[in-house]
Every structure is written in C-alpha cells, then in structure tokens.
Design an enzyme around this catalytic site. Sequence first.
Site, PDB file in Angstrom:
ATOM      1  N   ALA A 170     -33.999 -22.710  25.035  1.00  0.00           N
ATOM      2  CA  ALA A 170     -34.329 -24.111  25.322  1.00  0.00           C
ATOM      3  C   ALA A 170     -35.754 -24.326  25.851  1.00  0.00           C
ATOM      4  O   ALA A 170     -36.513 -25.145  25.304  1.00  0.00           O
ATOM      5  CB  ALA A 170     -33.288 -24.681  26.286  1.00  0.00           C
ATOM      6  N   ARG A 205     -34.087 -28.936  16.273  1.00  0.00           N
ATOM      7  CA  ARG A 205     -32.848 -28.429  16.898  1.00  0.00           C
ATOM      8  C   ARG A 205     -32.405 -29.482  17.916  1.00  0.00           C
ATOM      9  O   ARG A 205     -33.162 -29.840  18.817  1.00  0.00           O
ATOM     10  CB  ARG A 205     -33.076 -27.067  17.579  1.00  0.00           C
ATOM     11  CG  ARG A 205     -33.232 -25.939  16.575  1.00  0.00           C
ATOM     12  CD  ARG A 205     -33.063 -24.587  17.226  1.00  0.00           C
ATOM     13  NE  ARG A 205     -31.681 -24.232  17.425  1.00  0.00           N
ATOM     14  CZ  ARG A 205     -31.300 -23.142  18.128  1.00  0.00           C
ATOM     15  NH1 ARG A 205     -32.198 -22.378  18.690  1.00  0.00           N
ATOM     16  NH2 ARG A 205     -30.027 -22.856  18.259  1.00  0.00           N
ATOM     17  N   ASP A 356     -28.849 -25.112  27.764  1.00  0.00           N
ATOM     18  CA  ASP A 356     -29.684 -25.897  26.847  1.00  0.00           C
ATOM     19  C   ASP A 356     -29.747 -27.352  27.273  1.00  0.00           C
ATOM     20  O   ASP A 356     -30.657 -28.083  26.891  1.00  0.00           O
ATOM     21  CB  ASP A 356     -29.155 -25.760  25.426  1.00  0.00           C
ATOM     22  CG  ASP A 356     -29.363 -24.342  24.952  1.00  0.00           C
ATOM     23  OD1 ASP A 356     -28.570 -23.461  25.348  1.00  0.00           O
ATOM     24  OD2 ASP A 356     -30.362 -24.089  24.255  1.00  0.00           O
ATOM     25  N   ASN A 366     -24.274 -24.789  26.931  1.00  0.00           N
ATOM     26  CA  ASN A 366     -24.979 -23.537  26.653  1.00  0.00           C
ATOM     27  C   ASN A 366     -24.393 -22.907  25.402  1.00  0.00           C
ATOM     28  O   ASN A 366     -23.467 -23.451  24.783  1.00  0.00           O
ATOM     29  CB  ASN A 366     -24.874 -22.597  27.872  1.00  0.00           C
ATOM     30  CG  ASN A 366     -25.795 -21.389  27.741  1.00  0.00           C
ATOM     31  OD1 ASN A 366     -26.958 -21.532  27.369  1.00  0.00           O
ATOM     32  ND2 ASN A 366     -25.288 -20.206  28.020  1.00  0.00           N
ATOM     33  N   LYS A 367     -24.899 -21.768  25.055  1.00  0.00           N
ATOM     34  CA  LYS A 367     -24.499 -21.064  23.839  1.00  0.00           C
ATOM     35  C   LYS A 367     -22.981 -20.978  23.714  1.00  0.00           C
ATOM     36  O   LYS A 367     -22.281 -20.738  24.695  1.00  0.00           O
ATOM     37  CB  LYS A 367     -25.130 -19.665  23.870  1.00  0.00           C
ATOM     38  CG  LYS A 367     -24.852 -18.774  22.698  1.00  0.00           C
ATOM     39  CD  LYS A 367     -25.162 -19.388  21.375  1.00  0.00           C
ATOM     40  CE  LYS A 367     -26.587 -19.863  21.209  1.00  0.00           C
ATOM     41  NZ  LYS A 367     -26.791 -20.724  20.017  1.00  0.00           N
TER      42      LYS A 367
HETATM   43  O1  MRU Z   1     -29.536 -20.764  19.947  1.00  0.00           O
HETATM   44  P1  MRU Z   1     -30.456 -20.236  21.006  1.00  0.00           P
HETATM   45  O2  MRU Z   1     -30.662 -18.766  20.927  1.00  0.00           O
HETATM   46  O3  MRU Z   1     -31.748 -21.013  21.065  1.00  0.00           O
HETATM   47  O4  MRU Z   1     -29.674 -20.529  22.347  1.00  0.00           O
HETATM   48  C1  MRU Z   1     -30.222 -20.124  23.569  1.00  0.00           C
HETATM   49  C2  MRU Z   1     -29.294 -20.332  24.692  1.00  0.00           C
HETATM   50  O5  MRU Z   1     -28.228 -20.866  24.561  1.00  0.00           O
HETATM   51  C3  MRU Z   1     -29.806 -19.923  26.023  1.00  0.00           C
HETATM   52  O6  MRU Z   1     -28.764 -19.467  26.816  1.00  0.00           O
HETATM   53  C4  MRU Z   1     -30.417 -21.152  26.683  1.00  0.00           C
HETATM   54  O7  MRU Z   1     -31.343 -21.735  25.834  1.00  0.00           O
HETATM   55  C5  MRU Z   1     -31.036 -20.829  27.947  1.00  0.00           C
HETATM   56  S1  MRU Z   1     -32.634 -20.134  27.645  1.00  0.00           S
HETATM   57  C6  MRU Z   1     -33.425 -19.744  29.022  1.00  0.00           C
END
Ligand code: MRU
Length: 491
Positions: A170, A205, A356, A366-367
């Site tokens: 993010a 995104r 995110d 989050n992910k």
């Molecule tokens: O799909 P991504 O790899 O961009 O997702 C990233 C995440 O979900 C991270 O945990 C989040 O962005 C925190 S980054 C410091």
Amino acid sequence: MGYGALLAWIAAVALGVPLHIALSPAFVPALLYLAVFGSVLAFAAYYTLLARIGPSRAAYVGVSSTVVALFVSTLFEGYAWHGEAVLGLALAGGQRAGAAAGAATVRRILGMKIDGRAWRSLWEVDDRPGHAPRLAIIDQARLPYALVTHELGDCAAVIDAIRGMQLRGAPLIGVAGAYGLALALRADASDAALAQAHAALLAARPTAVNLRWALARVHVVVAPLAPAARAAAAWREAGAIAEEDVALNRALGAHGAALIADAHRRTGRPVQVLTHCNAGWIATIDYGTALSAIYQAFDAGVPLHVWVDETRPRNQGLLTAWELAGHGVPHTLIVDNAGGHLMQHGRVDLVIVGADRVTRGGDVCNKIGTYLKALAAHDNGVPFYAAVPSPTIDWTLDDALAIPIEERSGDEVRRVAGRDGAAQLVGVATAVGNPGFDVTPARLVTGIVTERGVAAPAQLAAQFPELHAQSRGQPHEPPHDQPHAQKREPA
Ligand code: MRU
C-alpha cells in the site's frame, strides 16, 4: 610522555599553541585531561545516540567497555609508557560488539540492505545534469529469485508496474502513483491530462487507500499552478511523500517494537510473532510497517522468531522470508492455514500485519487471509495488531464492507510460479475466484500501531483528531474508485 601524548603535543603546537605555553610543565597534563574529557563527551554522545536508536545489549557492553578503557588508558598515558597498549587492547575487546552497534546504526541511518548495500524499493535517478530525474524501481515480480531493477519513463509504465505488482504494498503504491502523476505532467501538463492521469492511476489498484491519498495530495499542489510549473512541483511532492513514508515507518516501527519487547518481558522467552503477506521495506519506501516493528525489536536485542504466512496466490510471504533472511531475523515459512493450529498450541505470542486500508473505526482491510488469522487469534487470546502509517487510514469510511476489494485474475490461482519455473495447476475451464483482500472487523483487533503510538481501534480517531476532523464532509469513496469493487470472473 607516551606516543599519544607526544602526538597531541605536536598537533597542539602545529595548531598554533605558543611554545612557551606548550613547554610549561602543566601543559601536557592539561592536554591529557582535556583529551579524557573530550573522549568521554564524544563517547557519551555516541552512547546517547545508540540508546536512542536501540542497538543490541552486546553493543552497549562493547561501547561501555571501550569508553571506560579509553578513560583509564588516557590517564595512564600521563604516567606510564604502556598507555597505548591498554587502549589498543580495550579497542580490540570492544571491536566485535562495537561492530554490531555500528551495523545497527548504519541500518538505522541508511535503511534496509541487500548484501550490505542500502536499498529503497523505489528511488530517483538524477545523473544527467540539465535533464529531469528518472524513476527507478526494484521489480518485485522477480523477487525473491532475482534482483532486477527498471527505470520507468512515463505514467503508463508506472500504471503497468502497479497492475503487474512489480510495485506492490500500500505505501509503495501510493508513492509510485505520485511519481506517475508527475511523469504524466511532464508529457502534458494541461488540466485535462492531469484529470485523465489521476483517474488512470487511481484505477490501477483499488483497495490500498494510500494511492488515492497520494494522488489527491499531488493534485492539490499542482492544480492551482500554471501548467509549466506542474511537473516539477509534482515530482517534488512525490519525493516529499516518499521521505515522509520512511519517517512514518520508522516511527511506527518503534512503537510496534515496544509491543514485542513487552511480550518478551512477560514471557521471558523468544517472542513468537506471526505475520501475513509482506509488510516489509519493499512494500514501502523503506523499513516497512509490520516488519519495521520486527526489525527494530530484533536490532534492540529482543529475542524473537517470526512465523511467515506464505500468502497464496501471489506468495508475498516469500518476500517476507527473503527480507527477514537479509536482516538475519529468525523465521519459518508456513502455509496460510497453519496459523490457527500454531495459535491453538501456544506457539504464537502476537500477530502483527500491515494494512491496505483501515477505517476510522479501526476495521483492517489487508491481504486475503488476514481475517482468518484474526479470528484464530481472537479464539486463542493472541493479541492481533495492524501496523499502519496514517495515510493508510481512510477517515471517510465507516462501513468497512464498502471498501472496494480488488478481484484479481484467476490465472494467479490456476498457476504457480517458483524458482524453477511455472506450473499450471488447473485449466481455464476451472472457475476461480481471487479476491485480493479481506476485512478484519475492529472487534478482533487489539491495537492499531501508527506513528503516534498504539491505539485501540475505538481510540484511533482520538489519536489523529486533526485528520479525523478534516475528513468530515468528504465523499465516502470517489466515484472513479467504484468500478473495481466486486469485479469477478464469470462463473
Ligand atoms: O497485493 P499486495 O502485495 O500489494 O498487498 C500488500 C498487503 O496486503 C500488505 O500487507 C499491505 O499493503 C501492507 S504493506 C506495508
């Protein structure tokens, strides 16, 4: 007089101390005491710096012993010929621990490293006088198997890199978006081009709110300017956002590290930390969010071990494992579904993830898979933290389920790619769903770690009263963000 004192005497004379003073019997002892005082002051300053940045305890011992030995040997210097030997021995004794302290200091000052060289996930290249600087990135789609860098020359290249997850995480997406807007303005700085590039970057995104935040920030700066001034101003603002990201991550990492240190004090054994996805330095400009806490705790000498979720389908856990290995942090890679089992068996002391987007009520997006970890943590009494810089907080949102969740290509699930190549798991005939993120409700979150400290979800708004107040009256989600929500492959 020892050699050290002789050298100091020669230096004093060379620097203009009159000979009649230099030859007086009181001069050498005075010089020596001045040297002692000066070294103690210098080392005290160094010691304070180390205390502020938190090196390991071994480093404290090394530096302290060096200080004491220096003091004693300098005293000897005035009275005995073997002062240098004492000093040499002391320095040699302190060297090993001093090197550890030095390494921690350098990491702190220069950021995260690969093979001893300091890197950022994205940087400006400014090596052609008279030309505008360029943007360089680490290609994260090639990690952890190859360290490949690219220069991105225009806005379209930035959009492609964000979509293709060469740039991911993010905070990094936010900074990259800001630079992307600056590159777009270099090509065409008209109002129409600004609006078009802004919308195109925003669409790259949808879930990470940092992108929306950073684009809005650049937009506010450049919109009132004459077109000719816009590109340079946007580039400067992008650079400022990047630097701020580094500072925010350092600050929040210190608060997160204190949580890990507390856990160690409570249990008296190495802290077992579980993290999901990659919230490390490559997901930000430097230091990371969740991993910033882990790095800082580790650098402070807190014994710890990290359970690293693999994080299908993009396997960002491999990036986390790669980062932790580079920093020497003990860790174990586990499949996504192992976390609950480990928690049931008392093998996880705390969970810390990035995010995110966090709502003002403290819901954490989050992910994908984070929610299941939070459920398991709640069921087993394991504290669950999200570490986020303030630009990750969406002050406009109350309803976490209104966060646009990116639905990514099914091919990411149908195929696996690894060090030795790629393999097709199922054909296109198999319907696949691939939501990229999920939401962990605030009730499952123990605390949100920000640059201002650790807040219970309900206290988050109170921690940022000015940001919370500013957001009142703003639209909940800009219309151009919406088309991505719930976009799915046909079943
Ligand atoms: O799909 P991504 O790899 O961009 O997702 C990233 C995440 O979900 C991270 O945990 C989040 O962005 C925190 S980054 C410091």
